[in-house]
Design an enzyme around this catalytic site. Sequence first.
Site, mmCIF file in Angstrom:
data_model
loop_
_atom_site.group_PDB
_atom_site.id
_atom_site.type_symbol
_atom_site.label_atom_id
_atom_site.label_comp_id
_atom_site.label_asym_id
_atom_site.label_seq_id
_atom_site.Cartn_x
_atom_site.Cartn_y
_atom_site.Cartn_z
ATOM 1 N N ASN A 74 47.043 34.988 30.355
ATOM 2 C CA ASN A 74 48.078 35.529 29.471
ATOM 3 C C ASN A 74 47.512 36.325 28.299
ATOM 4 O O ASN A 74 48.256 36.990 27.577
ATOM 5 C CB ASN A 74 48.954 34.402 28.925
ATOM 6 C CG ASN A 74 48.145 33.411 28.100
ATOM 7 O OD1 ASN A 74 47.213 32.804 28.616
ATOM 8 N ND2 ASN A 74 48.489 33.237 26.835
ATOM 9 N N SER A 75 46.191 36.275 28.081
ATOM 10 C CA SER A 75 45.614 36.999 26.950
ATOM 11 C C SER A 75 44.131 37.247 27.190
ATOM 12 O O SER A 75 43.524 36.666 28.094
ATOM 13 C CB SER A 75 45.795 36.212 25.639
ATOM 14 O OG SER A 75 45.074 34.990 25.694
ATOM 15 N N GLY A 76 43.555 38.123 26.350
ATOM 16 C CA GLY A 76 42.123 38.352 26.350
ATOM 17 C C GLY A 76 41.559 38.818 27.670
ATOM 18 O O GLY A 76 42.176 39.591 28.411
ATOM 19 N N SER A 128 29.080 31.896 29.064
ATOM 20 C CA SER A 128 28.640 32.544 27.832
ATOM 21 C C SER A 128 27.135 32.382 27.719
ATOM 22 O O SER A 128 26.560 31.414 28.243
ATOM 23 C CB SER A 128 29.328 31.902 26.623
ATOM 24 O OG SER A 128 28.701 32.280 25.424
ATOM 25 N N TYR A 148 30.941 23.608 22.338
ATOM 26 C CA TYR A 148 31.306 24.817 23.079
ATOM 27 C C TYR A 148 30.148 25.242 23.971
ATOM 28 O O TYR A 148 30.348 25.567 25.157
ATOM 29 C CB TYR A 148 31.661 25.942 22.107
ATOM 30 C CG TYR A 148 32.014 27.248 22.795
ATOM 31 C CD1 TYR A 148 33.302 27.463 23.281
ATOM 32 C CD2 TYR A 148 31.060 28.251 22.974
ATOM 33 C CE1 TYR A 148 33.625 28.654 23.935
ATOM 34 C CE2 TYR A 148 31.384 29.439 23.622
ATOM 35 C CZ TYR A 148 32.660 29.638 24.094
ATOM 36 O OH TYR A 148 32.982 30.807 24.736
ATOM 37 N N GLY A 167 41.168 37.165 30.362
ATOM 38 C CA GLY A 167 41.985 36.716 31.481
ATOM 39 C C GLY A 167 43.104 37.681 31.799
ATOM 40 O O GLY A 167 43.390 37.960 32.972
ATOM 41 N N GLY A 201 44.134 31.135 32.049
ATOM 42 C CA GLY A 201 44.163 31.858 30.784
ATOM 43 C C GLY A 201 44.485 33.330 30.975
ATOM 44 O O GLY A 201 44.019 34.181 30.211
#
Length: 542
Positions: free
Chosen positions: A16-18, A142, A168, A20, A14
């Site tokens: 590519n964004s956030g 989380s 989640y 990450g 991940g």
Amino acid sequence: MNQVKNQKVCIVTGGNSGIGLMTAVGLAKLGNRVFIGCRSIAKATIAVDYIRQKSGNPQVEFLPLDLSSLDSVRRFVDLFLSKQLPLQILVNNAGIFNNSGTTKEGFEMIWGTNYLGHFLLTYLLLENLKNSATSRIVMVASDLALRPTAINWDSLVKKTPLNFLQLYAVSKLCLLLLTAELGRRLSDTNVSVNAVHPGFVQSNITFGHRLSRYLGLGVSLKDGAAGVILTAIDPIFEGVSGRFYDRKGKEIMLPDLAKDTELAKELWERSLLWTGGNSQENKVSRVRENDSNISLPYSLALNQVEIAEIAKITLQNILPKPPKKLLIVSFFRLLFKLEFGSLLLLLIQTIKKEFHMERHLDSPAILALCQDTILLQKLKEYLGEELILWRSEIWANYPSQQLIPFWHRDSYPKLLEGVGKSINVYIALTEVNESNGFEYIPTAIMSNELSIKVTDPFSGNNFFDIGSDLEKQALPVVLHPGEFVIFTEDLVHRSLRNTSGKVRLSLTLRVTQPGMKILSGYSPFYKRPVLLLTVLLLTANC
């Protein structure tokens, strides 16, 4: 940039964004070689350019990775290992929050992506991590992982429920349990593993997270990634394993459930079964002996490209999408004739969105397979010139599910009667092996007397109790895509639980002679028997 002495090779899922993306930037700034894994090539290309620009480090690359597909995870690992590089840092960051449905292998989408995909990725990279001097694994978890009071195993093999937040939280709990279990299993190696809670980050994972940046809530992406980077590279975490930290490196105390070693072991074993991590490739044995009730494998005239295309069409277009017109007509016809058994089967398939019966009636792809020249030639050797296809079944055996696990014969006294022979054809559309196919009891050792466990009221098919001594002598059927076996109604067999980590797809054809009569109500898609050697008759009937 040339390889430098202290440079580490890193993987960030991940990336590519956030969080990450910011983690990849931070690791690249330190001069490391960074690989990001994500689904979108377009987004990955933009991300790689951004990371290189912000870090001044050109050694940033992209490898395609869809964590909701175990096959994609395997391809990612193969691509990385083909580069013959060490791996010192693995950051399992990618995650989804409110997506729904199932993964490619049939697992609940959120849990399957956040946890199971990362489990297989980590498992397949363990040897490389062990052989790469001091290495670290970081799980981005989380604090929601602290909420569950139990794991409902059944919910992990079903579609996402309305309460997706629970799944989640369970997915993040499973990452903590995996962290602890890996910590124990890697205790005598140079690999450490820890989990990090980055806090409420102004990311794009939900609308609330995206809105938070405008309301001044939460922490920035850079601050959220700081804890991940800290755990991945700071010397104070050298040799520390199995812990859960916040973004500032302070340890978070775990509830009893997250510290349950037996639960962690059970999760590990289930994960191995579901992903095929405990299976050995190419250890399979084929049908090993001449048996009056099952043939040796034959190969279709269709080539591998054609078989692969039929398998793709079957999974994407045939199984999930019913022939609507035929469904409606069948429903009212069955209702008018009061054929309640077939009506119930039709309703069940409609509710479950599983339409695997008689798809040769509406699918040119399956029809082409039924008309294969070698298949017809072999069937003629068993039954003569006139071949009546009276039933067909597409079987998709997902790792998340269990097909018919009971010993049985494919005899249908309530569906078929008359004078003549019947035969069954089992065609592999994907690889069939000891981990996902079916096994049978050799005729030579089969007892004449079998104890009946239960009888299917619809077909009259009996399910048997088979002793452990016979079970130990069962033989698996192993087929390459495009191969098939022919077996009689006397063969005692059962499906194997799919522990290969891959979807197994097959087609079973029930073929008989003109002297046999098909009784009413056997199938919701039933029109009339199909004469295999006459394509025009099939077209006229449909």
